[in-house]
Write a protein that holds these residues in place. Sequence first.
Motif, PDB file in Angstrom:
ATOM      1  N   SER A 275       0.827  -1.216   0.000  1.00 45.34           N
ATOM      2  CA  SER A 275       0.000   0.000   0.000  1.00 45.34           C
ATOM      3  C   SER A 275       0.858   1.261   0.000  1.00 45.34           C
ATOM      4  CB  SER A 275      -0.941   0.017   1.212  1.00 45.34           C
ATOM      5  OG  SER A 275      -1.955  -0.929   1.005  1.00 45.34           O
ATOM      6  N   GLU A 276       1.936   1.226   0.777  1.00 42.24           N
ATOM      7  CA  GLU A 276       2.851   2.377   0.732  1.00 42.24           C
ATOM      8  C   GLU A 276       3.375   2.558  -0.686  1.00 42.24           C
ATOM      9  OE1 GLU A 276       5.588   0.979   3.933  1.00 42.24           O
ATOM     10  OE2 GLU A 276       5.551   3.076   4.566  1.00 42.24           O
ATOM     11  N   ASN A 277       3.713   1.433  -1.293  1.00 43.60           N
ATOM     12  CA  ASN A 277       4.250   1.495  -2.648  1.00 43.60           C
ATOM     13  C   ASN A 277       3.254   2.120  -3.624  1.00 43.60           C
ATOM     14  OD1 ASN A 277       4.536  -0.217  -5.456  1.00 43.60           O
ATOM     15  ND2 ASN A 277       6.488   0.410  -4.591  1.00 43.60           N
ATOM     16  N   LEU A 278       1.988   1.777  -3.448  1.00 43.83           N
ATOM     17  CA  LEU A 278       0.980   2.298  -4.375  1.00 43.83           C
ATOM     18  C   LEU A 278       0.723   3.786  -4.182  1.00 43.83           C
ATOM     19  CD1 LEU A 278      -1.404  -0.773  -4.470  1.00 43.83           C
ATOM     20  CD2 LEU A 278      -0.381   0.314  -6.471  1.00 43.83           C
ATOM     21  N   VAL A 279       0.962   4.300  -2.985  1.00 42.99           N
ATOM     22  CA  VAL A 279       0.713   5.736  -2.784  1.00 42.99           C
ATOM     23  C   VAL A 279       1.983   6.587  -2.791  1.00 42.99           C
ATOM     24  CG1 VAL A 279      -1.435   5.386  -1.498  1.00 42.99           C
ATOM     25  CG2 VAL A 279       0.696   5.690  -0.240  1.00 42.99           C
ATOM     26  N   ALA A 280       3.144   5.978  -2.559  1.00 44.78           N
ATOM     27  CA  ALA A 280       4.329   6.818  -2.378  1.00 44.78           C
ATOM     28  C   ALA A 280       5.424   6.613  -3.413  1.00 44.78           C
ATOM     29  CB  ALA A 280       4.902   6.611  -0.974  1.00 44.78           C
ATOM     30  N   MET A 281       5.399   5.531  -4.125  1.00 46.91           N
ATOM     31  CA  MET A 281       6.359   5.400  -5.235  1.00 46.91           C
ATOM     32  C   MET A 281       5.814   6.233  -6.395  1.00 46.91           C
ATOM     33  SD  MET A 281       7.732   1.978  -7.180  1.00 46.91           S
ATOM     34  CE  MET A 281       9.311   1.783  -6.355  1.00 46.91           C
ATOM     35  N   THR A 282       6.710   6.817  -7.196  1.00 45.80           N
ATOM     36  CA  THR A 282       6.208   7.673  -8.284  1.00 45.80           C
ATOM     37  C   THR A 282       5.266   6.901  -9.205  1.00 45.80           C
ATOM     38  OG1 THR A 282       8.215   7.138  -9.487  1.00 45.80           O
ATOM     39  CG2 THR A 282       8.136   9.308  -8.416  1.00 45.80           C
ATOM     40  N   HIS A 283       4.271   7.615  -9.696  1.00 44.98           N
ATOM     41  CA  HIS A 283       3.363   7.062 -10.704  1.00 44.98           C
ATOM     42  C   HIS A 283       3.860   7.454 -12.094  1.00 44.98           C
ATOM     43  CE1 HIS A 283      -0.003   7.204  -7.447  1.00 44.98           C
ATOM     44  NE2 HIS A 283       0.700   6.088  -7.375  1.00 44.98           N
ATOM     45  N   GLY A 284       3.170   6.942 -13.098  1.00 40.78           N
ATOM     46  CA  GLY A 284       3.569   7.263 -14.473  1.00 40.78           C
ATOM     47  C   GLY A 284       2.397   7.738 -15.316  1.00 40.78           C
ATOM     48  N   ARG A 285       2.743   8.154 -16.574  1.00 34.77           N
ATOM     49  CA  ARG A 285       1.757   8.697 -17.531  1.00 34.77           C
ATOM     50  C   ARG A 285       1.073   9.937 -16.931  1.00 34.77           C
ATOM     51  NH1 ARG A 285       4.444   4.941 -19.401  1.00 34.77           N
ATOM     52  NH2 ARG A 285       3.631   2.968 -20.172  1.00 34.77           N
ATOM     53  N   GLY A 286      -0.285  10.019 -16.987  1.00 32.44           N
ATOM     54  CA  GLY A 286      -0.955  11.181 -16.420  1.00 32.44           C
ATOM     55  C   GLY A 286      -0.961  12.382 -17.357  1.00 32.44           C
ATOM     56  N   GLN A 287      -1.465  12.183 -18.552  1.00 30.40           N
ATOM     57  CA  GLN A 287      -1.574  13.309 -19.496  1.00 30.40           C
ATOM     58  C   GLN A 287      -3.006  13.438 -20.008  1.00 30.40           C
ATOM     59  OE1 GLN A 287       1.019  13.064 -22.917  1.00 30.40           O
ATOM     60  NE2 GLN A 287       2.893  13.203 -21.697  1.00 30.40           N
ATOM     61  N   VAL A 288      -3.427  14.673 -20.229  1.00 26.16           N
ATOM     62  CA  VAL A 288      -4.653  14.924 -20.981  1.00 26.16           C
ATOM     63  C   VAL A 288      -4.207  15.528 -22.309  1.00 26.16           C
ATOM     64  CG1 VAL A 288      -6.842  16.154 -21.061  1.00 26.16           C
ATOM     65  CG2 VAL A 288      -5.963  15.297 -18.879  1.00 26.16           C
ATOM     66  N   GLN A 289      -4.666  14.916 -23.391  1.00 22.99           N
ATOM     67  CA  GLN A 289      -4.180  15.309 -24.718  1.00 22.99           C
ATOM     68  C   GLN A 289      -5.335  15.790 -25.586  1.00 22.99           C
ATOM     69  OE1 GLN A 289      -2.846  11.327 -25.686  1.00 22.99           O
ATOM     70  NE2 GLN A 289      -0.798  11.664 -24.809  1.00 22.99           N
ATOM     71  N   GLU A 290      -5.255  17.026 -26.026  1.00 24.85           N
ATOM     72  CA  GLU A 290      -6.227  17.549 -26.988  1.00 24.85           C
ATOM     73  C   GLU A 290      -5.524  17.474 -28.333  1.00 24.85           C
ATOM     74  OE1 GLU A 290      -9.175  19.264 -26.065  1.00 24.85           O
ATOM     75  OE2 GLU A 290      -8.829  19.556 -23.909  1.00 24.85           O
ATOM     76  N   ILE A 291      -6.135  16.768 -29.257  1.00 23.74           N
ATOM     77  CA  ILE A 291      -5.424  16.529 -30.511  1.00 23.74           C
ATOM     78  C   ILE A 291      -6.299  16.839 -31.715  1.00 23.74           C
ATOM     79  CG2 ILE A 291      -5.959  14.054 -30.321  1.00 23.74           C
ATOM     80  CD1 ILE A 291      -3.379  13.529 -31.904  1.00 23.74           C
ATOM     81  N   GLU A 292      -5.659  17.383 -32.751  1.00 25.76           N
ATOM     82  CA  GLU A 292      -6.335  17.575 -34.043  1.00 25.76           C
ATOM     83  C   GLU A 292      -5.393  17.017 -35.101  1.00 25.76           C
ATOM     84  OE1 GLU A 292      -8.489  21.581 -34.417  1.00 25.76           O
ATOM     85  OE2 GLU A 292      -6.984  21.927 -32.873  1.00 25.76           O
ATOM     86  N   LEU A 293      -5.912  16.094 -35.879  1.00 24.03           N
ATOM     87  CA  LEU A 293      -5.093  15.467 -36.925  1.00 24.03           C
ATOM     88  C   LEU A 293      -5.781  15.711 -38.257  1.00 24.03           C
ATOM     89  CD1 LEU A 293      -2.648  13.592 -37.554  1.00 24.03           C
ATOM     90  CD2 LEU A 293      -4.186  11.653 -37.229  1.00 24.03           C
ATOM     91  N   GLY A 294      -5.051  16.355 -39.162  1.00 23.81           N
ATOM     92  CA  GLY A 294      -5.647  16.721 -40.447  1.00 23.81           C
ATOM     93  C   GLY A 294      -5.067  15.912 -41.583  1.00 23.81           C
ATOM     94  N   ALA A 295      -5.924  15.616 -42.555  1.00 26.39           N
ATOM     95  CA  ALA A 295      -5.473  14.829 -43.709  1.00 26.39           C
ATOM     96  C   ALA A 295      -6.241  15.263 -44.946  1.00 26.39           C
ATOM     97  CB  ALA A 295      -5.696  13.345 -43.453  1.00 26.39           C
ATOM     98  N   ARG A 296      -5.683  14.834 -46.085  1.00 24.51           N
ATOM     99  CA  ARG A 296      -6.468  15.011 -47.309  1.00 24.51           C
ATOM    100  C   ARG A 296      -7.365  13.783 -47.481  1.00 24.51           C
ATOM    101  NH1 ARG A 296      -1.819  17.786 -49.441  1.00 24.51           N
ATOM    102  NH2 ARG A 296      -1.013  15.939 -50.466  1.00 24.51           N
ATOM    103  N   ARG A 297      -8.325  13.913 -48.402  1.00 23.74           N
ATOM    104  CA  ARG A 297      -9.295  12.809 -48.600  1.00 23.74           C
ATOM    105  C   ARG A 297      -8.626  11.487 -48.978  1.00 23.74           C
ATOM    106  NH1 ARG A 297     -13.480  11.981 -46.726  1.00 23.74           N
ATOM    107  NH2 ARG A 297     -14.557  13.799 -45.998  1.00 23.74           N
ATOM    108  N   ASP A 298      -7.468  11.607 -49.633  1.00 21.15           N
ATOM    109  CA  ASP A 298      -6.786  10.365 -50.021  1.00 21.15           C
ATOM    110  C   ASP A 298      -6.013   9.741 -48.853  1.00 21.15           C
ATOM    111  OD1 ASP A 298      -4.616  12.036 -49.665  1.00 21.15           O
ATOM    112  OD2 ASP A 298      -3.866  11.884 -51.719  1.00 21.15           O
ATOM    113  N   GLY A 299      -6.096  10.370 -47.682  1.00 11.84           N
ATOM    114  CA  GLY A 299      -5.454   9.793 -46.508  1.00 11.84           C
ATOM    115  C   GLY A 299      -4.098  10.387 -46.178  1.00 11.84           C
ATOM    116  N   ARG A 300      -3.564  11.225 -47.032  1.00  8.57           N
ATOM    117  CA  ARG A 300      -2.262  11.840 -46.765  1.00  8.57           C
ATOM    118  C   ARG A 300      -2.361  12.802 -45.595  1.00  8.57           C
ATOM    119  NH1 ARG A 300       2.613  10.416 -47.448  1.00  8.57           N
ATOM    120  NH2 ARG A 300       3.279   9.944 -49.539  1.00  8.57           N
TER     121      ARG A 300
END
Length: 763
Positions: A275-300
Amino acid sequence: MQTRPPGSILGHSVRRREDPRLITGAGRYVDDFNPEGCLHAAFVRSTLAHGELGAVDTSAAAAAPGVVAVLTGEDLQLPGVIAFPMVPPALARPPLARERVRFVGEPVAIVIAESREAAVDAAQQVVVDLNPLPALVDPEAARQGRDGLLFPKHDSNIAGHFAPSNETDALEGAEVVVRARFVNQRLAPVPMEPEAVLASPENGRLTVWATSQTPFGLRAEIAKASGLDEADVRVVVPDMGGGFGAKAGARAEVLVVAAAAHRLGRPIKWMETRSENLVAMTHGRGQVQEIELGARRDGRLVGLKARVLADLGAYPGIALVLPMLTGQMSSGVYEIPVIDYEAHCVVTSTTPLGAYRGAGRPEAAAMLERAMDMLAVELEMDPADLRRRNLIPPDRFPHTTQGGATYDSGEYERALDRLLELSDYSKLREEQARRRTSGDRKQLGIGLSVYVEVTAEGIGPEWGGVHVEPAGTIVVRCGTTSFGQGHETTLAQIAAEQLGVPMEAVRVVQSDTDAVERGHGTVGSRSMQHGGSAVLEAARSVRDKARELAGHLLEADPRDVVFVDGSVGVAGVPERALTWTELAAAAADPARLPEGMEPGLKAEADFAGSGSYPFGAHCAVAEVDVETGDAKLVRFFAVDDCGRIINPLLAEGQIHGGIAQGTGQALFEEVVFDAEGNPLTASLLDYQIPTIGEIPEVVTDVTETPSPNNPLGAKGVGESGTIGSTPAVQNAVVDAVSHMGVRHIDMPLTPERVWRAIQAARS
Ligand code: MCN
């Protein structure tokens, strides 16, 4: 599997030499060391996420049976720790809280007693006066400073900012744009062996047995905290039950135990609970990502715009720079003409975040590969075709991406092709179509990811040494530290191949700062490229010297000297040969050396090549029960490329473990806090990691695209499986229900989340 030509031990599936010891219970872990008179420690921890720290009354605990000392931050006065060079000094972490507490579980005092039980009992009697302050749990609210500051001496909760990398409109010319908000949830590393330390003072020196990926870095921090010279601290890492990135650097508790042992002049051991390990060892990840990905109709693809908010938890360390890696790797395996990436890194009153297997790169792969699947749906293209259309072709390497990374080598289409073949992709799609048409309750989902990641970049050199001892034993020393990767085997392979001896003739020494010259340790999947290359170079030097010496002793031209079957002899004249023992004895005797040759058969090297970019293609097959939302991973196919492979068996083992871990993120794992910052996942009943029951058959294959950046041609493999698998599994589950109108589901894809997504789409 592709391997090297016969004759070389490199590229062969040599079984791990460490396994007989480990699987018969003969391994020795920190807790197996029990010096006489050893004391035991327990920590008193904050029960509030954020508060002013008033008086800490230790009197009752100090008077409890068996207690030797109770020490607070004020008693020990340890210097604040800046866990990574870019961390603003105002955000330094006191190893024991001073003035404020900033997360539930932050250590406030250490109780040292004759037994562990006595220490734990007495810790209950320490009375900590805490004046609550508003908890800062939500990173967005923390960024805006809505609930005040976590560090009053720092003028905001933003600890780092990576400004937009591009002023061009990333979406200009796009005919189709997918927009999404992804949560790359916070994870706990859960090494099988939690943190453990034993610090033992003797004759003015402090020996510390620790579970550390970076013994030399830990030695430096312990020396600083204890006011000792580095030369007076010895760190030994015996067998170790995993680390997954979270055992790099120095845990606050470890510094406190070492400093307390130095002060009391007695050995102290601290074993962390789960339990100590779960609360006191560093955690990982933890990102909120807002993303916009643009392409042409042919998929490029035409461009990618990403805005990332990274949660650093209470005290920033390496997590501060991981979003930069996410930005650098946001181009993935694709040619993306414009990338506009920005990240804010904020402190919150939660467990600090740090490196966790992949560290910054899985976040990039998850973001991009999820968005690619969404784009494929939008364009009504097969996700494999969309990916193929945008892959960086093999003739473009070295290739500098818009994200700012320079990829060394890659053959992405080859990996994708092999994956489609291995998984019988078109058959899977047929089966999926059949189930969709028949309205099967269990729908099939197929998820792809084609990933690239970076290993060994920017970590500095690694040291390796090879010594043929006078008795003939070949000793390899290296500054890396194995904690599950099998370096005792692979480093021995590298030296054995150079010196033409059987593996058994080679002994590997690592993880002891007294026995090894220096080292950066095992992080960023660098050990084979950096440590292995240093050992290779040192072994080559020994070989060169041995050749000269043998030529002299055997009265032969050194160019005719050959290294075969554990001896050094003259080509074509088997009777004219010396054993390594004979050669080592001669090397130690100045009278037998050629003129100008130094005695001894010993060499060392520091290797610091640029990093490398492993890649691969993964395919997950999931079955989703559309009535309950229960998603099961049923098959997994992986084609990975880590350059030249030293040991296919071990590399495959790394991939397997990585896939299990990546699947854990996709389907099960999430660290959760309530609104007051109380951890709700402080035991393995609440924090779900996958067991063997949840991981199906994993079918693997490899391609080998050598890296030009090190003499082994190796890239890292220790984290790749984790990076490629998470988006593949997530994509598979979403794919299973995409025909019902589900566009995206955030991880972990629990039955409830999947069920809710189906209900929302249905209505
Ligand atoms: N290997 C190989 N050929 C290559 C590269 C690697 O045969 N081209 C094999 C070697 O056997 C090597 C192993 O793969 O022993 C891993 O090598 P490498 O990719 O260089 O990675 P490191 O040894 O530096 O390991 C670090 C990496 C990281 S960063 C994390 S986190 C991680 C991981 O390894 N945590 C682990 N693997 C883990 N495995 C276990 N069991 N436990 C952990 O905590």
